[in-house]
Design a protein around this motif. Structure first.
Motif, PDB file in Angstrom:
ATOM      1  N   PHE A   1       0.737  -1.183   0.022  1.00 21.30           N
ATOM      2  CA  PHE A   1       0.027   0.082  -0.157  1.00 21.30           C
ATOM      3  C   PHE A   1       0.822   1.305   0.032  1.00 21.30           C
ATOM      4  CE2 PHE A   1      -2.171   3.381   2.562  1.00 21.30           C
ATOM      5  CZ  PHE A   1      -3.323   3.509   1.633  1.00 21.30           C
ATOM      6  N   TRP A   2       1.847   1.282   0.918  1.00 18.22           N
ATOM      7  CA  TRP A   2       2.739   2.324   1.062  1.00 18.22           C
ATOM      8  C   TRP A   2       3.766   2.746  -0.099  1.00 18.22           C
ATOM      9  CZ3 TRP A   2       1.372   6.495   3.710  1.00 18.22           C
ATOM     10  CH2 TRP A   2       0.552   6.599   4.858  1.00 18.22           C
ATOM     11  N   LYS A   3       3.743   1.525  -1.172  1.00 19.41           N
ATOM     12  CA  LYS A   3       4.701   1.484  -2.117  1.00 19.41           C
ATOM     13  C   LYS A   3       3.858   1.909  -3.506  1.00 19.41           C
ATOM     14  CE  LYS A   3       8.474  -1.240  -1.013  1.00 19.41           C
ATOM     15  NZ  LYS A   3       8.689  -2.739  -1.048  1.00 19.41           N
ATOM     16  N   ASP A   4       2.702   1.457  -3.463  1.00 20.16           N
ATOM     17  CA  ASP A   4       1.967   1.446  -4.710  1.00 20.16           C
ATOM     18  C   ASP A   4       0.700   2.064  -4.944  1.00 20.16           C
ATOM     19  OD1 ASP A   4       2.237   0.730  -7.572  1.00 20.16           O
ATOM     20  OD2 ASP A   4       1.207  -1.042  -7.426  1.00 20.16           O
ATOM     21  N   VAL A   5       0.348   2.675  -3.659  1.00 17.83           N
ATOM     22  CA  VAL A   5      -1.218   3.237  -3.751  1.00 17.83           C
ATOM     23  C   VAL A   5      -1.311   4.487  -4.645  1.00 17.83           C
ATOM     24  CG1 VAL A   5      -1.172   4.730  -1.811  1.00 17.83           C
ATOM     25  CG2 VAL A   5      -3.406   3.825  -2.346  1.00 17.83           C
ATOM     26  N   LYS A   6      -2.243   4.944  -5.164  1.00 19.98           N
ATOM     27  CA  LYS A   6      -2.226   5.954  -5.936  1.00 19.98           C
ATOM     28  C   LYS A   6      -3.488   6.979  -5.621  1.00 19.98           C
ATOM     29  CE  LYS A   6      -2.602   8.442  -9.915  1.00 19.98           C
ATOM     30  NZ  LYS A   6      -1.466   9.215 -10.644  1.00 19.98           N
ATOM     31  N   VAL A   7      -3.121   7.947  -5.069  1.00 23.98           N
ATOM     32  CA  VAL A   7      -3.925   8.978  -4.447  1.00 23.98           C
ATOM     33  C   VAL A   7      -4.135  10.137  -5.447  1.00 23.98           C
ATOM     34  CG1 VAL A   7      -4.948  10.204  -2.545  1.00 23.98           C
ATOM     35  CG2 VAL A   7      -3.670   8.102  -2.301  1.00 23.98           C
ATOM     36  N   PRO A   8      -5.042  10.319  -6.126  1.00 21.34           N
ATOM     37  CA  PRO A   8      -5.095  11.442  -7.225  1.00 21.34           C
ATOM     38  C   PRO A   8      -5.194  12.794  -6.581  1.00 21.34           C
ATOM     39  CG  PRO A   8      -7.007  10.416  -7.510  1.00 21.34           C
ATOM     40  CD  PRO A   8      -6.210   9.734  -6.233  1.00 21.34           C
TER      41      PRO A   8
END
Lengths: 222, 638, 245
Positions: free
Chosen positions: B538-545
């Motif tokens: 999560f902390w490496k690959d989450v996308k929060v636009p």
């Protein structure tokens, strides 16, 4: 009382009440007009009564006030309501949720108003303020409104205007009648249905009643 | 352990609350106006607390993440609210209500708390009625009651299937009134990000304005959390999509202990998951079980249409296994039985993860009209969602995460282990033990908010009458704000490829599979491993636009999911620790020979209270022994 | 199924908005309407675009958070349901769906499809409550309420405060919303004491906030997810008359 007049509901109540008052006038008007079908003498006597009876003469200005209130406040409310939605919807489909007349009372009212102007200048004004022919009925000389009406309705285009006016009025009343009772609070689940049915009936009756008379005279000329 | 002083007064359980009220310190009316209280959350507990505190004269600041307090998730409670009025003359009493809650909670709740809720319950009904809540009535005009959820008396007050909505709107109207009087200021569309502690006392909160994105500081002399439960940790649950644990979790990380986190009630009658897009599960009222019979085919992998399966090939498993209560067995038992049948391969529907709830016999016996009058709206709802007509063919149902009995630890004053920080309603752990009785949630929320907190908070605030306004420029505010901002910046800066929701779904699946209806050591350990991997991912690959300075719904979700990872870990740790089965917590390793929950009172008759020690570190366990003076724990039999 | 979505996009309250057309492929009839929008957002996020902001919470038709004016109708084409209860099985492959926020002067757009409904709170603040302090309530059964009144009060009280009535109304009138509260409390003996000021003040507040007036088209009743009857507006009108004359 000031709260009443300041509030949108209060003003709307005046529209409803004046509407009901005008509606009662229409009923009387139609009743008188139906004398046209009974013949020249009946109608002319009825017209004479309406134009000379002191009670009716007193009511006439009140009727005028009724019109002014009804129209004036409606116009004000319509513009007020326009302001409530400055940005319009792109796509609106109200066909499932309300009747066409209920959404177009202002338009209908406007059309009726135009008709009213034509109508008043053609009939009411002529009967009251211009010299039209006199005729003797039962030993009394009265204005021969019957002939004036018959002449007018021999014009097909005038019949078209007149029938259109009656139909607009019918649509207007179709919503207006039950709406007025709702506005003055004399309605609930059951009574709303009753007012609606009654309103439907009366609106058709009024539209048809006025139209038939005009068509009757037109047909007579053929 | 000094922090775990429960402050439960001495004396017989029935006298404790009165005695306590008589003894605690109060704040006089004039001084109340000098005191500010923050209430976070505006459900039944939060709204009733905020309005009651306002009525008393305190200056209240109420916060909710929704656009209006009226939308808080109490609104969705369907069945009813319990009270010991004994209007039915069927032998109900405060003692009996108390006992039923204790038993329903499988003897894992504190006697004194449960008794108080039961005792106060009657006043809650009085108060809500006075506020205009249109509870169902008899033709006489008096209030009606119905029986609910495996008890022998009719004590449930209800307003059709919308009791929660009506109770909430009642409390909300009180809140609105205090707003109009200027005693409550509402801050809607705010997420609470942190609690601010000054000299060991809760003195304020940090919020994010969800419209402008602004990080704000709010100070007060005390902070009340009424932030609800965390059932959305399963992603699919009966809860509102926005429900979350973040406020409670922020408090926990600042020192508020968390108790029994793994106690989660799974509701037996939800619509099954239909597809992968699904964002939530729709609850079907439990009342359906009064007339519906639950079954699965006797044949594994049955492919026939349910109506074509003859009677003798159907397994009415609840009636078979629990003859006394049959289809009305308590929620946890019914839920587990459904899962057991489905796991064993008897489940129905496309996914094989549902069971039938059949009204055929009731319709034949009572007529379609009667069934329609009772459940018409539910049947319509069902048909709308599934396209199947329950009058013609059986419904399909499956359990879903519903209510969290666990929550912030509180003492008798409803204060957490942080001075001046309170927790009420579902956000605390106090009243339901290991399983909640139907119609018990609204009761507790109303009790806490209207009648308990407004009294007990005075005991603490009595020391604060000379304190004066709490300035928001204190270093603690500075630090908390920075901390909150840093977390958001970190989330935004990952800029990976996967959506927040996809992580939430995967997290939910892990929790549902290993820390849901049935738990075991192997599964829980596996879950802990999977969780830590997923969290890392999560902390490496989450996308929060988007940015933080605008309305950013993805960011809001991300903040919540990030907290869920940490809470999930604690839930598993708690479930691992409790090697017994009790209430909704079912450990494979601890069952009776015929597969029922086996409590181990000698070892686990305690409240597991957890202290935060740092990120990714095991929590410290504090055991608060349960003392039973009035009831004697015995095996639940249904 | 493939859909063409015409959606109102507006960055924030001050920005100028416009419609943006999205071609959405791979939606399913099994989705709910909001799940379809979730799905759209997933595709937008993956493409690096800003997802469409819309409000929702309980997704079972009771919290009143969801809104949306869909193909010209509040909460879409189904009666007695909120947008969250609308299913994609109601649409066909190839359909074009126009999705707009509630539009009213009193409901300004905050972002995309989200509007600010604080005006409802302000109306309630003007009197939508019974002034009963905690602790002062009499025993609940000491005031019997005729069942018929209690049932009607419940029907009125079932309002979820979503604002569909305002959107459905050609005048953007909040009359049904006001009526639901005034009528509920007018029907109960507990609420009579403050009935006059309640009706008067709530109406005045709605006028002040810029809602339109009622012309009894009845659209609100049809689009109301809870089917709250116009009869409650008639009662409001009566209460208003009693209060002002």
């Amino acid at each position: 009382m000031s709260n009443f007049l300041k509030a949108s509901i209060g003003r709307k109540l005046l529209v409803g009440l004046s509407g009901l008052f005008l509606f009662s006038f229409i009923l009387v008007h139609l009743t008188v007009n139906l004398f046209l079908l009974a013949g020249q003498e009946s109608y002319n006597i009825a017209t004479h009564f309406m134009t000379t009876n002191p009670v009716i003469q007193t009511i006439e200005p009140i009727l005028a006030i009724g019109f002014i209130l009804h129209i004036g406040i409606s116009v004000w409310l319509t513009f007020w309501n326009q302001r409530a939605r400055p940005e319009k919807f792109l796509k609106v489909d109200q066909s499932k949720s309300s009747t066409w007349p209920s959404r177009n009372m202002f338009v209908l009212g406007g059309l009726i108003f135009i008709f009213l102007v034509i109508h008043i200048s053609n009939f009411w004004y002529k009967i009251n303020f211009t010299e039209i022919g006199y005729i003797e009925h039962g030993g009394e000389m009265v204005k021969d409104a019957y002939t004036m009406v018959a002449t007018s309705f021999s014009n097909w285009w005038y019949v078209v205007i007149y029938v259109a006016g009656a139909v607009f009025l019918g649509f207007h009343l179709n919503h207006g009648f039950q709406s007025a009772f709702q506005t003055i609070g004399v309605s609930n689940e059951i009574w709303r249905k009753r007012w609606t049915v009654l309103g439907n009936f009366l609106s058709v009756l009024i539209a048809a009643g006025f139209s038939i008379i005009a068509l009757y005279f037109l047909l007579k000329t053929l | 352990m000094n922090k775990l002083n429960t402050k439960i007064p001495d004396g017989p359980v029935a006298e404790k609350w009165t005695k306590h009220k008589n003894k605690i310190r109060l704040v006089n009316a004039a001084n109340k106006t000098k005191l500010d209280i923050i209430v976070v959350g505006t459900g039944l507990a939060g709204a009733s607390a905020a309005s009651s505190l306002g009525e008393l004269g305190y200056n209240v600041k109420a916060f909710c993440f929704q656009d209006s307090p009226r939308r808080a998730h109490s609104v969705a409670a369907q069945g009813g609210i319990n009270a010991a009025k004994n209007y039915k003359n069927d032998g109900d009493s405060i003692d009996r209500l108390f006992y039923d809650i204790m038993k329903g909670g499988d003897f894992r709740a504190r006697e004194a708390f449960v008794y108080r809720s039961a005792e106060v319950s009657n006043f809650v009904i009085d108060q809500l009625t006075a506020a205009g809540v249109p509870f169902a009535r008899e033709y006489s005009g008096y209030l009606d009651n119905r029986s609910f959820g495996g008890v022998q008396v009719s004590r449930t007050f209800y307003a059709k299937g919308a009791t929660g909505q009506q109770c909430l709107l009642g409390a909300y109207s009180g809140l609105i009134r205090q707003m109009s009087l200027g005693k409550v200021t509402l801050y809607s569309r705010r997420d609470m990000l942190d609690v601010v502690i000054i000299d060991g006392k809760a003195r304020g909160i940090i919020t994010r304005n969800l419209v402008t994105g602004e990080i704000e500081r709010h100070s007060a002399h005390a902070v009340v959390l009424a932030t609800g439960g965390y059932g959305t940790i399963y992603y699919l649950s009966t809860l509102a999509v926005g429900s979350n644990a973040s406020a409670a979790w922020a408090a926990h990380k600042k020192g508020a202990f968390f108790s029994n986190p793994s106690f989660v009630q799974i509701h037996p009658t939800s619509l099954p998951q239909l597809n992968d897009y699904q964002a939530k599960l729709t609850l079907m009222s439990e009342s359906l079980r009064n007339d519906g019979r639950i079954w699965v085919p006797k044949q594994k992998g049955e492919k026939r249409h349910p109506n074509e399966i003859p009677e003798e090939e159907r397994d009415y498993y609840l009636e078979r296994m629990y003859p006394a209560y049959g289809n009305l067995a308590p929620r946890d038992i019914s839920s587990r039985a459904a899962k057991e049948r489905c796991d064993a391969g008897y489940g129905v529907g496309k996914t094989g993860m549902s069971v039938y709830l059949d009204f055929k016999d009731s319709i034949a016996k009572k007529g379609k009209k009667v069934i329609e009058s009772k459940y018409g709206n539910l049947f319509e709802l069902y048909e709308k969602i599934t396209g199947e007509n329950p009058y013609e063919e059986p419904m399909r149902i499956y359990p879903a995460g519903h209510y969290t009995m666990g929550g912030l630890w509180v003492d008798y004053n409803l204060m957490t282990s942080i001075d001046g920080l309170y927790s009420i309603g579902e956000s605390n752990f106090s009243d339901h033990g290991a399983n909640r009785l139907g119609a018990g949630s609204l009761m507790q929320c109303g009790s806490d908010g209207y009648f308990v907190l407004p009294v007990t908070i005075g005991d603490y605030l009595a020391d604060d009458i000379k304190t004066g306004k709490i300035p928001t420029n204190h270093a603690a505010f500075e630090e908390a704000e920075k901390h909150a901002r840093d977390k958001i910046i970190k989330l935004l800066s990952v800029n990976g490829k996967q959506t927040v929701t996809s992580f939430h779904k995967r997290l939910g699946k892990i929790m549902w599979d290993y820390c849901g209806m049935v738990r075991n050591e192997e599964g829980l350990k596996k879950a802990l491993k999977l969780l830590s991997e997923l969290k890392e991912e999560f902390w490496k690959d989450v996308k929060v636009p988007g940015t933080m300075d605008e309305l950013n719904q993805e960011l809001e979700k991300a903040v919540k999911v990030a907290d869920f990872f940490e809470l999930a870990r604690l839930m598993c740790q708690d479930a691992l620790n409790r090697k017994e089965s009790c209430g909704a917590h079912f450990r494979d390793e601890s069952q009776t020979p015929n597969g029922e929950a086996q409590r181990i009172d000698e070892e686990y008759s305690y409240i597991a209270t957890w202290e935060y020690t740092g990120e990714d570190k095991d929590h410290n366990l504090h055991k608060e022994p349960l003392e039973f003076e009035c009831v004697k724990p015995k095996a639940r039999s249904y | 199924m493939n859909l063409t979505l015409k959606i109102w996009r507006q960055k924030n309250a001050k920005a100028k908005g416009s419609f943006v057309t999205y071609k959405l492929e791979g939606a399913s009839q099994e989705m709910s309407f909001l799940e379809m929008l979730d799905y759209l957002n997933t595709t937008l996020i993956k493409k690096g675009e800003d997802p469409v902001a819309f409000e929702h919470d309980c997704r079972e038709g009771i919290c009143g958070t969801c809104s949306l004016y869909i193909n010209g109708r509040a909460h879409g084409q189904d009666s007695m349901s909120a947008t969250c209860e609308l299913r994609m099985s109601r649409y066909k492959d190839g359909d074009t769906i126009v999705i707009e926020p509630w539009r009213a002067k009193a409901f300004p757009v905050i972002k995309d499809l989200i509007v600010d409904r604080l005006a409802f709170e302000k109306i309630l603040e003007a009197g939508g409550f019974i002034s009963a302090n905690a602790g002062a309530a009499p025993e609940a059964n000491s005031i019997p309420v005729p069942r018929e009144h209690a049932d009607k009060a419940f029907d009125a009280a079932s309002c979820i405060g979503c604002g569909a009535c305002v959107s459905a109304c050609k005048n953007a009138s909040a009359q049904l919303f006001i009526a639901s509260k005034v009528s509920q409390l007018a029907l109960l003996p507990q609420g009579r004491a403050e009935a006059k000021s309640r009706a008067r003040n709530m109406i005045a507040k709605a006028d002040e906030l810029g809602f339109g007036s009622c012309t009894n088209t009845g659209a609100c009743e049809v689009e109301c997810p809870k089917g709250i009857s116009l009869a409650h507006i008639a009662r409001l009108n009566r209460e208003f008359l009693k209060a002002t004359l």
